[in-house]
Scaffold this active site. Structure first.
Site, mmCIF file in Angstrom:
data_model
loop_
_atom_site.group_PDB
_atom_site.id
_atom_site.type_symbol
_atom_site.label_atom_id
_atom_site.label_comp_id
_atom_site.label_asym_id
_atom_site.label_seq_id
_atom_site.Cartn_x
_atom_site.Cartn_y
_atom_site.Cartn_z
ATOM 1 N N CYS A 163 0.782 -1.237 0.000
ATOM 2 C CA CYS A 163 0.000 0.000 0.000
ATOM 3 C C CYS A 163 0.822 1.298 0.000
ATOM 4 C CB CYS A 163 -1.028 -0.002 1.125
ATOM 5 S SG CYS A 163 -0.562 -0.878 2.607
ATOM 6 N N ARG A 189 6.911 -11.316 5.212
ATOM 7 C CA ARG A 189 6.522 -11.083 6.608
ATOM 8 C C ARG A 189 7.150 -12.171 7.472
ATOM 9 N NH1 ARG A 189 0.015 -9.945 5.639
ATOM 10 N NH2 ARG A 189 0.304 -8.249 4.126
ATOM 11 N N GLN A 219 0.813 -11.350 -3.509
ATOM 12 C CA GLN A 219 -0.603 -11.016 -3.341
ATOM 13 C C GLN A 219 -1.202 -10.553 -4.667
ATOM 14 O OE1 GLN A 219 -0.490 -7.985 -0.192
ATOM 15 N NE2 GLN A 219 -1.868 -9.281 0.972
ATOM 16 N N ASP A 263 -2.863 -8.043 -5.214
ATOM 17 C CA ASP A 263 -3.167 -6.850 -4.436
ATOM 18 C C ASP A 263 -3.646 -5.718 -5.343
ATOM 19 O OD1 ASP A 263 -3.368 -5.483 -2.093
ATOM 20 O OD2 ASP A 263 -1.228 -5.119 -1.837
ATOM 21 N N HIS A 320 -5.108 -1.315 -4.895
ATOM 22 C CA HIS A 320 -5.557 -0.197 -4.061
ATOM 23 C C HIS A 320 -6.357 0.758 -4.929
ATOM 24 C CE1 HIS A 320 -2.225 -1.931 -1.782
ATOM 25 N NE2 HIS A 320 -2.963 -1.592 -0.747
ATOM 26 N N LYS A 363 -12.495 -3.681 7.841
ATOM 27 C CA LYS A 363 -12.386 -4.531 6.650
ATOM 28 C C LYS A 363 -13.472 -5.587 6.604
ATOM 29 C CE LYS A 363 -8.971 -7.615 8.824
ATOM 30 N NZ LYS A 363 -7.629 -8.207 8.715
ATOM 31 N N HIS A 412 -8.059 -0.961 0.226
ATOM 32 C CA HIS A 412 -7.094 -2.044 0.060
ATOM 33 C C HIS A 412 -7.890 -3.309 -0.237
ATOM 34 C CE1 HIS A 412 -4.059 0.217 2.710
ATOM 35 N NE2 HIS A 412 -5.207 0.847 2.945
#
Length: 653
Positions: free
Chosen positions: A343, A372, A390, A392, A394, A474, A520
């Protein structure tokens, strides 16, 4: 004496004297209920039958029931103590660390004088059955903190547990121990409880496996042995679960991944996946599938660095809220961090130009590689790793656009899960956590906007208080697989905070600068984890478009190798993922290998096929001979034969 009011499951209220035990209440209803009772629940606390009741609240008497989590927790926690006693009896000098009930059973972390083996389970279970047959009561003893520390003196793990219990918020300065029988005579352990009335209640149990564990999950601390087991209210519940485990073992993605040569994980890079050629084909096929979905929804794909100056993570708040999960490195004398998420980097792209309200919503997508730190004991194949990709994205938007963007994403998630046959989806609405950034006013706006979006999307959800991200509330999407297991994959978060912290702005219709809202979202989440789920769901028998090898050409002998290569080239040109088996093995062996490795199509070529420019195509134990050109035309036009385009991709189960 004062009285308390107990609200029963049927809504009726029983008034009893404070100090009355759960067993007393059960007896007042019926002797039969008292004999069956395992414990009670008052409010949100599960208690021993012998514990005095001292406050008003919702009340239930816990009886044997495999569908009741409170019942299973009582049985399993109690069974862990019986197992610990049996191990201590059989292996004198054993040190016990920690032994909780968990969702599917229980475990105990311990250190034995000699290493435990799976072959030891038979004698441990035999000793457990002897303890259970004796039907000894679980007896609770409460002592002062000072006395408790004397009891644990010389035991590193129990002393540490006792000190932590005394330091815990709300601690009253006492410690409790449970004896499997008479205190001072029978085995006991430091424990907060609760437990069933006696060992005789624990008839349906099984020890399952061994694993390594670190004390407090710290790989620099003592390495312990973790013994897993399970316990149910009756034999039927246990047998059903053991059958489930047997089926789960058949589907284990780690075994299938090795058999199909998809990936491996090694000690040189723990928690990081080495994708082999076959696995890489699946990763790319899944990415292409997702790309096809999001391209049609106006997403713009980007790529951002994996290592970023730590100052960005400090500014975003990750360094404070997420520090223990981040990998750090140095570039000269500058401290850098390996990104745990994408992000802040996407905000940096948004910030590179002057943005207008006409640019919104701006949907930036990335198959971003994130890292991570996960404790060593928590990693599990592809399901929990330290390095992952991911799907992912945004979405930068206005407040007015939140509801429609969230609703569109919810439709995308449902569409993707449906394509893979996952139609049972649970949605959780996670609200503000204790550790968070931003004002309560911004959180109020974010939660209200997400609530409005769920109504527009027609979503039913379960409230999950306090489990939101540190920057916003979320929605979490949990799918259920064919074994009934839950997998949390997709998520979308409403964030008013990070754009503000990192200086994101756009010019509104009023010609004034405004801060965009940031959504997100990830539809499948970790690519690695989702492929692990798919490997187990399909047991390696993938739909054609996802299969790493869609067809294998099998020449009957090396005389037909040249023709086999011609067939391969034409199939590759038709869009297929194809390989040739040029081994000297007989055709029957080659076919068996294909079927074991779950290759969707076998293309057999020999003298007849070469003479007539044809092939024999076999689809998983099916045969047939067709003109080669006809087959190629089918590959080009029939989706079941194709390495499909994004627009046409569907799962063929």
């Amino acid at each position: 004496m004062s009285q308390i009011n107990l609200t029963m499951p049927d809504g009726s209220v029983r008034t009893v004297e404070s100090g009355t035990t759960g067993l007393d209440v059960a007896k007042s209803i019926s002797e039969g209920l008292a004999r069956k009772a395992l414990g009670v629940k008052l409010g949100d606390k599960v208690l021993d039958l012998s514990r005095p009741l001292t406050e008003d609240g919702a009340f239930k008497i816990i009886t044997p029931n495999n569908d009741d989590p409170d019942c299973l927790m009582l049985l399993r926690h109690s069974c862990s103590h019986v197992m610990a006693e049996a191990i201590c009896d059989l292996f004198p000098g054993t040190k016990l660390a920690y032994g909780p009930a968990v969702e599917k059973g229980f475990y105990y972390d311990l250190m034995t004088p000699t290493p435990l083996q799976q072959s030891d389970f038979e004698k441990i279970e035999k000793r457990m059955k002897e303890i259970i047959k004796e039907d000894r009561p679980f007896t609770r003893v409460v002592v002062s903190g000072e006395e408790g520390l004397k009891r644990t003196a010389g035991d590193k793990y129990k002393t540490d547990n006792a000190e932590r219990a005394l330091a815990r918020e709300g601690a009253d300065g006492t410690l409790s121990f449970y004896a499997n029988g008479e205190p001072g005579k029978n085995w006991e352990d430091l424990c907060a409880g609760p437990h069933v009335p006696s060992t005789g209640k624990l008839k349906s149990f099984k020890l399952l496996s061994l694993a390594g564990a670190y004390w407090h999950g710290d790989q620099n601390s003592d390495q312990l042995t973790r013994v897993y087991g399970t316990c149910f209210a009756d034999k039927e519940g246990l047998e059903t679960y053991l059958k489930f485990l047997e089926e789960a073992e058949k589907r284990d993605h780690r075994r299938i991944g090795k058999e199909m040569d998809l990936y491996h994980i090694e000690d040189h890079s723990p928690g990081m996946v080495f994708w082999h050629p076959n696995g890489t084909k699946m990763v790319n096929a899944l990415k292409d599938y997702i790309r096809g979905k999001i391209d049609r929804r106006g997403y713009l794909e980007v790529i951002t660095p994996e290592i970023v100056n730590k100052t960005l993570w400090i500014k975003s708040g990750h360094a404070d809220k997420y520090n223990e999960n981040m990998f750090k490195t140095m570039a000269g004398d500058v401290e850098m961090a390996v990104k745990p998420m994408n992000c802040p980097c996407h905000i940096q792209i948004f910030n590179t130009g002057l943005r207008s309200w006409r640019d919104l919503p701006m949907r930036l997508a990335e198959f971003g590689k994130c890292h991570r730190y996960e404790p060593a004991g928590t990693m599990h194949g592809l399901m929990r790793v330290r390095g992952f990709v991911q799907d992912d994205a945004h979405i930068f938007c206005t407040e007015e656009q939140i509801a429609s963007e969230v609703a569109d994403f919810c439709a995308l998630v449902k569409e993707i899960y449906h394509d893979f046959g996952f139609d049972s989806i649970v949605v959780k609405f996670s609200t503000r956590p204790e550790r968070r950034v931003g004002s309560d006013e911004l959180w109020d706006k974010a939660e209200a906007a997400l609530e409005e979006a769920t109504k527009l999307a027609g979503l039913d959800y379960i409230l999950n208080p306090g489990e939101g991200a540190f920057y916003g509330p979320k929605l979490e999407f949990t799918l259920k697989d064919s074994l009934g297991r839950d997998w949390q994959c997709g998520t979308i978060q409403v964030d008013f905070n990070l754009p503000q912290r990192l200086g994101a702005e756009y010019v509104g219709k009023d010609n004034q600068k405004h801060i965009p809202v940031m959504l997100h979202r990830a539809a499948v989440g970790s690519i690695e984890r989702f492929l692990g789920i798919l490997i187990e769901e399909f047991m390696g028998d993938f739909p054609l478009w996802l299969a790493p090898v869609q067809a294998r050409v099998l020449p009957i002998s090396e005389k037909f190798a040249e023709y086999a290569h011609k067939v391969e080239r034409e199939l590759v040109n038709a869009g297929m993922r194809v390989e040739i088996d040029e081994s000297n093995e007989k055709l029957g062996y080659k076919i068996r290998q294909c079927e074991m490795q779950k290759v969707p199509y076998m293309i057999i070529v020999g003298e007849k096929e070469q003479q007539f420019n044809s092939i024999t195509i076999r689809k998983r134990k099916q045969g047939g001979n067709k003109n080669f050109q006809d087959i190629l035309e089918n590959f080009k036009t029939v989706p079941e034969f194709l390495n499909m385009t994004a627009d046409d991709r569907k799962v063929v189960r």
